[in-house]
Design a protein around this motif. Structure first.
Motif, PDB file in Angstrom:
ATOM      1  N   MET A 113       0.862  -1.159   0.085  1.00 59.08           N
ATOM      2  CA  MET A 113      -0.054  -0.058   0.025  1.00 59.08           C
ATOM      3  C   MET A 113       0.776   1.008   0.042  1.00 59.08           C
ATOM      4  O   MET A 113       2.019   1.274   0.653  1.00 59.08           O
ATOM      5  N   PRO A 114       0.596   2.336  -0.777  1.00 64.54           N
ATOM      6  CA  PRO A 114       1.486   3.554  -0.684  1.00 64.54           C
ATOM      7  C   PRO A 114       1.398   3.988   0.611  1.00 64.54           C
ATOM      8  O   PRO A 114       0.385   3.876   1.484  1.00 64.54           O
ATOM      9  N   LEU A 115       2.518   4.756   0.998  1.00 62.51           N
ATOM     10  CA  LEU A 115       2.723   5.548   2.383  1.00 62.51           C
ATOM     11  C   LEU A 115       1.344   6.447   2.330  1.00 62.51           C
ATOM     12  O   LEU A 115       1.115   7.184   1.573  1.00 62.51           O
ATOM     13  N   VAL A 116       1.268   6.760   3.516  1.00 57.05           N
ATOM     14  CA  VAL A 116       0.252   7.670   3.856  1.00 57.05           C
ATOM     15  C   VAL A 116       1.002   8.578   4.367  1.00 57.05           C
ATOM     16  O   VAL A 116       2.070   8.564   5.213  1.00 57.05           O
ATOM     17  N   SER A 117       0.361   9.851   4.860  1.00 54.71           N
ATOM     18  CA  SER A 117       1.425  10.940   5.846  1.00 54.71           C
ATOM     19  C   SER A 117       0.933  10.772   7.036  1.00 54.71           C
ATOM     20  O   SER A 117      -0.449  10.565   7.525  1.00 54.71           O
ATOM     21  N   THR A 118       1.790  11.228   8.054  1.00 54.44           N
ATOM     22  CA  THR A 118       1.341  11.257   9.487  1.00 54.44           C
ATOM     23  C   THR A 118       0.290  12.084   9.902  1.00 54.44           C
ATOM     24  O   THR A 118      -0.441  11.959  10.644  1.00 54.44           O
ATOM     25  N   ALA A 119       0.419  13.308   9.058  1.00 58.59           N
ATOM     26  CA  ALA A 119      -0.739  14.407   9.226  1.00 58.59           C
ATOM     27  C   ALA A 119      -2.031  13.847   9.158  1.00 58.59           C
ATOM     28  O   ALA A 119      -2.741  13.956   9.844  1.00 58.59           O
ATOM     29  N   GLU A 120      -2.108  12.817   8.027  1.00 61.64           N
ATOM     30  CA  GLU A 120      -3.278  12.351   7.792  1.00 61.64           C
ATOM     31  C   GLU A 120      -4.019  11.256   8.958  1.00 61.64           C
ATOM     32  O   GLU A 120      -5.022  11.612   9.346  1.00 61.64           O
ATOM     33  N   LEU A 121      -3.020  10.602   9.480  1.00 58.61           N
ATOM     34  CA  LEU A 121      -3.399   9.471  10.484  1.00 58.61           C
ATOM     35  C   LEU A 121      -3.428  10.659  11.863  1.00 58.61           C
ATOM     36  O   LEU A 121      -4.629   9.904  12.555  1.00 58.61           O
ATOM     37  N   VAL A 122      -2.909  11.232  12.106  1.00 54.00           N
ATOM     38  CA  VAL A 122      -3.250  12.045  13.512  1.00 54.00           C
ATOM     39  C   VAL A 122      -4.346  12.833  13.125  1.00 54.00           C
ATOM     40  O   VAL A 122      -5.276  12.990  14.089  1.00 54.00           O
ATOM     41  N   ALA A 123      -4.789  13.490  12.237  1.00 55.47           N
ATOM     42  CA  ALA A 123      -6.016  14.150  12.012  1.00 55.47           C
ATOM     43  C   ALA A 123      -7.039  13.454  11.955  1.00 55.47           C
ATOM     44  O   ALA A 123      -8.084  13.670  12.677  1.00 55.47           O
ATOM     45  N   GLU A 124      -7.083  12.149  11.455  1.00 52.25           N
ATOM     46  CA  GLU A 124      -8.032  11.038  11.674  1.00 52.25           C
ATOM     47  C   GLU A 124      -8.478  10.768  13.239  1.00 52.25           C
ATOM     48  O   GLU A 124      -9.403  10.667  13.624  1.00 52.25           O
ATOM     49  N   ALA A 125      -7.274  10.584  13.990  1.00 48.07           N
ATOM     50  CA  ALA A 125      -7.269  10.471  15.379  1.00 48.07           C
ATOM     51  C   ALA A 125      -7.812  11.619  16.075  1.00 48.07           C
ATOM     52  O   ALA A 125      -8.635  11.393  17.058  1.00 48.07           O
ATOM     53  N   GLN A 126      -7.586  12.730  15.685  1.00 45.96           N
ATOM     54  CA  GLN A 126      -8.283  14.061  16.462  1.00 45.96           C
ATOM     55  C   GLN A 126      -9.409  13.972  16.145  1.00 45.96           C
ATOM     56  O   GLN A 126     -10.435  14.365  16.992  1.00 45.96           O
ATOM     57  N   ALA A 127     -10.177  13.761  14.985  1.00 43.08           N
ATOM     58  CA  ALA A 127     -11.405  13.787  14.748  1.00 43.08           C
ATOM     59  C   ALA A 127     -12.458  12.634  15.278  1.00 43.08           C
ATOM     60  O   ALA A 127     -13.379  12.956  15.684  1.00 43.08           O
ATOM     61  N   SER A 128     -11.743  11.607  15.724  1.00 44.98           N
ATOM     62  CA  SER A 128     -12.398  10.382  15.960  1.00 44.98           C
ATOM     63  C   SER A 128     -12.046  10.323  17.736  1.00 44.98           C
ATOM     64  O   SER A 128     -12.517   9.508  18.475  1.00 44.98           O
ATOM     65  N   ARG A 129     -11.318  11.268  17.980  1.00 46.55           N
ATOM     66  CA  ARG A 129     -10.956  11.286  19.436  1.00 46.55           C
ATOM     67  C   ARG A 129     -10.110   9.711  20.099  1.00 46.55           C
ATOM     68  O   ARG A 129     -10.388   9.464  20.982  1.00 46.55           O
ATOM     69  N   THR A 130      -9.453   9.294  19.067  1.00 42.88           N
ATOM     70  CA  THR A 130      -8.670   8.078  19.403  1.00 42.88           C
ATOM     71  C   THR A 130      -7.041   8.449  19.412  1.00 42.88           C
ATOM     72  O   THR A 130      -6.769   9.834  19.350  1.00 42.88           O
ATOM     73  N   ALA A 131      -6.290   7.598  19.031  1.00 40.96           N
ATOM     74  CA  ALA A 131      -4.917   7.928  18.838  1.00 40.96           C
ATOM     75  C   ALA A 131      -4.423   6.969  17.685  1.00 40.96           C
ATOM     76  O   ALA A 131      -4.813   5.999  17.536  1.00 40.96           O
ATOM     77  N   VAL A 132      -3.050   7.667  17.327  1.00 41.05           N
ATOM     78  CA  VAL A 132      -2.395   6.603  16.416  1.00 41.05           C
ATOM     79  C   VAL A 132      -1.248   6.338  17.161  1.00 41.05           C
ATOM     80  O   VAL A 132      -0.378   7.332  17.669  1.00 41.05           O
TER      81      VAL A 132
END
Length: 281
Positions: A1-20
């Motif tokens: 799978m292509p690399l994703v960005s750290t910014a994308e993963l952290v933004a998802e965690a922020q939106a869902s109130r979880t963590a990466v």
């Protein structure tokens, strides 16, 4: 799978109130174990290479970065590549060419004013190249070569008002804060200040990062995420699993000389550790 960005993963965690979770890569086996553990857990993760790991590889970033990238691209998990605890400006500048989407620039040993200036410069450089920049305020301590640090000593923990000003003055994308953990802990006995985490979450306009998570018990990690931590760094726990499995194999097979024989259980032990931490989040 292509690399994703750290910014994308952290933004998802922020939106869902979880963590990466971000896991340290020292060898190829570390990267493979992180990918395997992420696939098992069905969760994304960050492959992070520290400045100390680069020093282990004779100061050369290219080979370990290429190995981690290759592992990520052949994995079924969504994985990002992060350069961690960078103090060397030359290493910071090498991040872009090697495919890192994020860097933790560590000026925490400098005076506050010098920390702000150096970090702001790193942020300007990074943002011009679409690189997400994390920084640290407070004293997490415990890194190799540092004097022992009492994570509960007065003045060690991050001050919320100072953290808010620091984030505004530097423009960082995330902030690692000192809330009771310490790097390189081999026993999971750290007690976090969850009230402070909540206060920092409300005061600081960027995601919070917990360093030294290997020494934090499961229940404390879950509470830290609930209180506002959005990126959880894990390193020593992988090395503990790796070394324990290797030691057990060699004790049971003292005549063994083929490293593949003990690297297989070592890699498996690390993958299990990765899956466990991801399951907490």
């Amino acid at each position: 799978m292509p690399l994703v960005s750290t910014a994308e993963l952290v933004a998802e965690a922020q939106a869902s109130r979880t963590a990466v979770a971000a896991f340290n890569v020292i060898t190829l086996e570390h990267a493979e174990a992180i990918a395997e553990g992420a696939e098992r857990a069905g969760r994304p993760a960050v492959l992070q290479v520290s400045e100390n790991a680069v020093k282990f590889h004779a100061g050369r970033l290219t080979a370990i970065a290429a190995a981690a990238t290759a592992v990520a691209r052949t994995s079924g998990a969504r994985l990002a590549l992060h350069l961690d605890h960078v103090t060397d400006p030359d290493l910071l500048r090498a991040a872009h060419a090697e495919g890192f989407s994020s860097v933790m620039f560590d000026a925490s040993k400098l005076s506050y004013a010098d920390n702000v200036k150096a970090t702001a410069d790193a942020v300007r450089w990074g943002h011009a190249r679409d690189i997400w920049i994390e920084a640290e305020l407070g004293q997490v301590g415990g890194k190799e070569g540092e004097a022992p640090l009492d994570a509960h000593a007065p003045g060690v923990r991050t001050d919320p008002r100072e953290a808010a000003a620091y984030a505004a003055d530097t423009g960082v994308d995330a902030l690692a804060v000192a809330v009771g953990s310490s790097h390189a802990m081999t026993e999971r006995t750290a007690a976090l200040d969850h009230a402070l985490i909540s206060t920092l979450r409300d005061a600081v306009p960027v995601p919070l990062v917990l360093h030294g998570s290997s020494g934090v018990p499961d229940t404390e990690i879950r509470q830290a995420v609930a209180a506002g931590m959005r990126k959880i760094n894990v390193g020593t726990a992988l090395n503990t699993a790796f070394t324990g499995a290797t030691r057990a194999f060699l004790e049971a097979h003292p005549a063994a000389v083929d490293p593949r024989k003990y690297l297989v259980p070592a890699r498996e032990a690390m993958a299990g550790t990765v899956a466990h931490f991801l399951g907490l989040l």
